[in-house]
Design a protein around this motif. Sequence first.
Motif, PDB file in Angstrom:
ATOM      1  N   ASN A   1      -8.707   3.826   7.505  1.00  0.00           N
ATOM      2  CA  ASN A   1      -7.614   2.732   7.488  1.00  0.00           C
ATOM      3  C   ASN A   1      -6.512   3.247   8.448  1.00  0.00           C
ATOM      4  OD1 ASN A   1      -8.299   1.102   5.689  1.00  0.00           O
ATOM      5  ND2 ASN A   1      -7.473   2.299   3.693  1.00  0.00           N
ATOM      6  N   ILE A   2      -6.443   4.633   8.540  1.00  0.00           N
ATOM      7  CA  ILE A   2      -5.199   5.268   9.638  1.00  0.00           C
ATOM      8  C   ILE A   2      -5.875   4.873  11.156  1.00  0.00           C
ATOM      9  CG2 ILE A   2      -4.721   7.285  10.721  1.00  0.00           C
ATOM     10  CD1 ILE A   2      -4.528   8.753   7.882  1.00  0.00           C
ATOM     11  N   MET A   3      -7.244   5.104  11.254  1.00  0.00           N
ATOM     12  CA  MET A   3      -7.699   4.624  12.703  1.00  0.00           C
ATOM     13  C   MET A   3      -7.591   2.879  13.100  1.00  0.00           C
ATOM     14  SD  MET A   3      -8.310   7.589  13.125  1.00  0.00           S
ATOM     15  CE  MET A   3      -8.617   7.440  14.798  1.00  0.00           C
ATOM     16  N   ILE A   4      -7.875   2.412  12.016  1.00  0.00           N
ATOM     17  CA  ILE A   4      -7.598   0.844  12.349  1.00  0.00           C
ATOM     18  C   ILE A   4      -6.283   0.385  12.533  1.00  0.00           C
ATOM     19  CG2 ILE A   4      -7.575  -0.154   9.983  1.00  0.00           C
ATOM     20  CD1 ILE A   4      -9.506  -1.659  12.462  1.00  0.00           C
TER      21      ILE A   4
ATOM     22  N   TYR B   1       1.282  10.001  -5.818  1.00  0.00           N
ATOM     23  CA  TYR B   1       0.435   9.297  -4.602  1.00  0.00           C
ATOM     24  C   TYR B   1       1.488   9.365  -3.392  1.00  0.00           C
ATOM     25  CZ  TYR B   1      -2.767   6.949  -7.787  1.00  0.00           C
ATOM     26  OH  TYR B   1      -3.685   6.995  -8.872  1.00  0.00           O
ATOM     27  N   VAL B   2       1.026   9.545  -2.298  1.00  0.00           N
ATOM     28  CA  VAL B   2       1.871   9.257  -0.967  1.00  0.00           C
ATOM     29  C   VAL B   2       1.558   8.270  -0.088  1.00  0.00           C
ATOM     30  CG1 VAL B   2       2.550  11.981  -1.004  1.00  0.00           C
ATOM     31  CG2 VAL B   2       0.361  11.083   0.070  1.00  0.00           C
ATOM     32  N   PRO B   3       2.288   7.710   0.656  1.00  0.00           N
ATOM     33  CA  PRO B   3       2.183   6.362   1.650  1.00  0.00           C
ATOM     34  C   PRO B   3       1.538   7.088   2.745  1.00  0.00           C
ATOM     35  CG  PRO B   3       4.711   6.818   1.463  1.00  0.00           C
ATOM     36  CD  PRO B   3       3.906   7.924   0.386  1.00  0.00           C
ATOM     37  N   TYR B   4       0.502   6.511   3.048  1.00  0.00           N
ATOM     38  CA  TYR B   4      -0.285   6.886   4.253  1.00  0.00           C
ATOM     39  C   TYR B   4      -0.746   6.061   5.258  1.00  0.00           C
ATOM     40  CZ  TYR B   4      -4.875   5.486   3.186  1.00  0.00           C
ATOM     41  OH  TYR B   4      -6.096   4.901   2.475  1.00  0.00           O
ATOM     42  N   TYR B   5      -0.500   4.606   5.073  1.00  0.00           N
ATOM     43  CA  TYR B   5      -0.929   3.742   6.068  1.00  0.00           C
ATOM     44  C   TYR B   5       0.035   2.167   5.727  1.00  0.00           C
ATOM     45  CZ  TYR B   5      -4.487   0.460   3.881  1.00  0.00           C
ATOM     46  OH  TYR B   5      -5.135  -0.193   3.205  1.00  0.00           O
ATOM     47  N   LEU B   6       0.261   1.560   6.609  1.00  0.00           N
ATOM     48  CA  LEU B   6       1.199   0.247   6.379  1.00  0.00           C
ATOM     49  C   LEU B   6       0.682  -0.757   7.423  1.00  0.00           C
ATOM     50  CD1 LEU B   6       4.889   0.487   5.978  1.00  0.00           C
ATOM     51  CD2 LEU B   6       4.117  -1.027   7.559  1.00  0.00           C
TER      52      LEU B   6
ATOM     53  N   VAL C   1       3.791   8.388   9.197  1.00  0.00           N
ATOM     54  CA  VAL C   1       3.309   9.229  10.396  1.00  0.00           C
ATOM     55  C   VAL C   1       3.187  10.748  10.022  1.00  0.00           C
ATOM     56  CG1 VAL C   1       4.360  10.273  12.755  1.00  0.00           C
ATOM     57  CG2 VAL C   1       4.600   7.589  12.067  1.00  0.00           C
ATOM     58  N   ASP C   2       4.088  11.445   9.373  1.00  0.00           N
ATOM     59  CA  ASP C   2       3.775  12.678   8.926  1.00  0.00           C
ATOM     60  C   ASP C   2       2.456  12.837   8.090  1.00  0.00           C
ATOM     61  OD1 ASP C   2       6.289  13.220  10.046  1.00  0.00           O
ATOM     62  OD2 ASP C   2       7.393  13.459   8.189  1.00  0.00           O
ATOM     63  N   ARG C   3       2.235  11.965   7.287  1.00  0.00           N
ATOM     64  CA  ARG C   3       1.034  12.347   6.322  1.00  0.00           C
ATOM     65  C   ARG C   3      -0.293  11.981   7.316  1.00  0.00           C
ATOM     66  NH1 ARG C   3       0.045  15.179   2.718  1.00  0.00           N
ATOM     67  NH2 ARG C   3      -2.186  15.065   2.395  1.00  0.00           N
ATOM     68  N   GLN C   4      -0.281  10.915   8.179  1.00  0.00           N
ATOM     69  CA  GLN C   4      -1.046  10.729   9.016  1.00  0.00           C
ATOM     70  C   GLN C   4      -1.841  11.841   9.797  1.00  0.00           C
ATOM     71  OE1 GLN C   4      -0.182   7.046  11.104  1.00  0.00           O
ATOM     72  NE2 GLN C   4      -1.023   5.744   9.520  1.00  0.00           N
ATOM     73  N   LEU C   5      -0.659  12.412  10.416  1.00  0.00           N
ATOM     74  CA  LEU C   5      -0.890  13.773  11.129  1.00  0.00           C
ATOM     75  C   LEU C   5      -1.426  14.874  10.524  1.00  0.00           C
ATOM     76  CD1 LEU C   5       2.051  13.315  13.874  1.00  0.00           C
ATOM     77  CD2 LEU C   5      -0.474  12.774  14.072  1.00  0.00           C
TER      78      LEU C   5
END
Length: 499
Positions: free
Chosen positions: A439-442, A409-414, A159-163
């Motif tokens: 990938n974040i949008m989908i 690397y950082v995790p950014y979607y799951l 969540v933090d990375r996506q924002l």
Amino acid sequence: MISLRIDICGLEPVDRFQRSLEVITGLFFEEQTLSFARTEEANVRVTIDVQQGEQLIVVGTLRDEHGRTYAAHYERFWKTEEEKGRMKQVKHAVSHIYLSLLQQYTGVVQQWGILTGVRPVKLLHQKLRSGFTKEEAHRTLREDYLVTDEKIELMQQIVDRQLTVVPDLYDLSKEVSIYIGIPFCPTKCAYCTFPAYAIQGKQGSVDSFLFGLHYEMEQIGRFLKERNIPITTIYYGGGTPTSITAEEMDALYAHMYRVFPNVERVREITVEAGRPDTITTEKLAVLKKWNIDRISINPQSYIQETLRAIGRHHTVEETIEKFHLAREAGMNNINMDLIIGLPGEGIEQFRYTLEQTEKLMPESLTVHTLSFKRASEMTKNKEKYKVADRDEISEMMKRAERWTKEKGYVPYYLYRQKNILGNLENVGYALPGQESIYNIMIMEEQQSIIGLGCGASSKFVHPETKAITHFANPKEPKVYNEHYEHYTNEKLKMMEQLF
């Protein structure tokens, strides 16, 4: 995993609970029979008592054939007076009790608790947006959904990375992203259920398909231009979009620039070049010509025997060679996919795959856990494809987590899938600043994704209510080629209502 018969007593009406309890049972036991009545053959009997007074109280007991007994208790205030909402809360509570009992009985902790959906991170987004503090949201996930602290921490990181990557993530509902499906591949992989048809000998079919796709793009582009609707991202998937010729790719991207609004302002354009055997110098030059430098080159594994077993006809050397070729052509945002748990692979083979990945250091890496999808060749012939057990799969995932962290690397979607090995997840990692916005949008469903081409699914998200409507194009090229005008018109009608 063991096979057994479980009786569940006390629930009425049964059909409201059956599906969710079957899914939870399947997390623990590969072979089992579930009955919602008392039988003599049961190895395990579960009794669940639902009390709907001023509070919702659910009490459960599990008794096995050796006389061992386990108990669980759930008590919450009602969240709503409305009957449908109350029934949803009862189903949630019953799932909570049942999972608690099976965890006690088997000693196996399901790290995702009762969450069986594809998008667990979306739930955390919703909690935080609705006014929960991080601590309150985390406590809800832990106590109400039985998610472990390890997975909650992973969700919060994402969540933090996506924002950070998309600060306006919650404000993009008046924009759209575009998915373009190219349904052709050199061959079909054993685990695949995507619309993917071997391209050899199908040139007439390819020509017809591209004609229909150009039409779809033109009509949707006109709609977006007329209403001044911006495009956030464009993603070419499939199949393998680089299966078509360099000339066909060139014409397709030229058409994209011609018919879509303000392509030069689109935040990201991605083309999957997943199969290394489709990548050529000419095709890379076409991508570069149209300012597309985010591509996927997917090894899946660096073990040649594995590639042969799953139906990928390229060599390990070819993956490495094509990666370097793409780098030389100026591709500076390359994604690679790895799959944990492929047939015949254990910890040692996965360690080797990570070592080989380290020599290339792609900008992003998606680590998939193998899922036995219902329609795949692998699922239909399970006895032919032997895979690692739960403990091995979990250890491989932990190694992936450690390795990616060490390399920056950082995790950014799951996302998660049904029948996924070890009840785990698929995680996208990236070097900071190289994440895939698409990938974040989908995954987080904050805007509509318009699917064009064969097998492409559209997901229409209402800008105000966030209600989601799905619409799918046909998977078969022949059906698509005959009816693309109809499917385009249906999409336009749905878009008319939304925008």
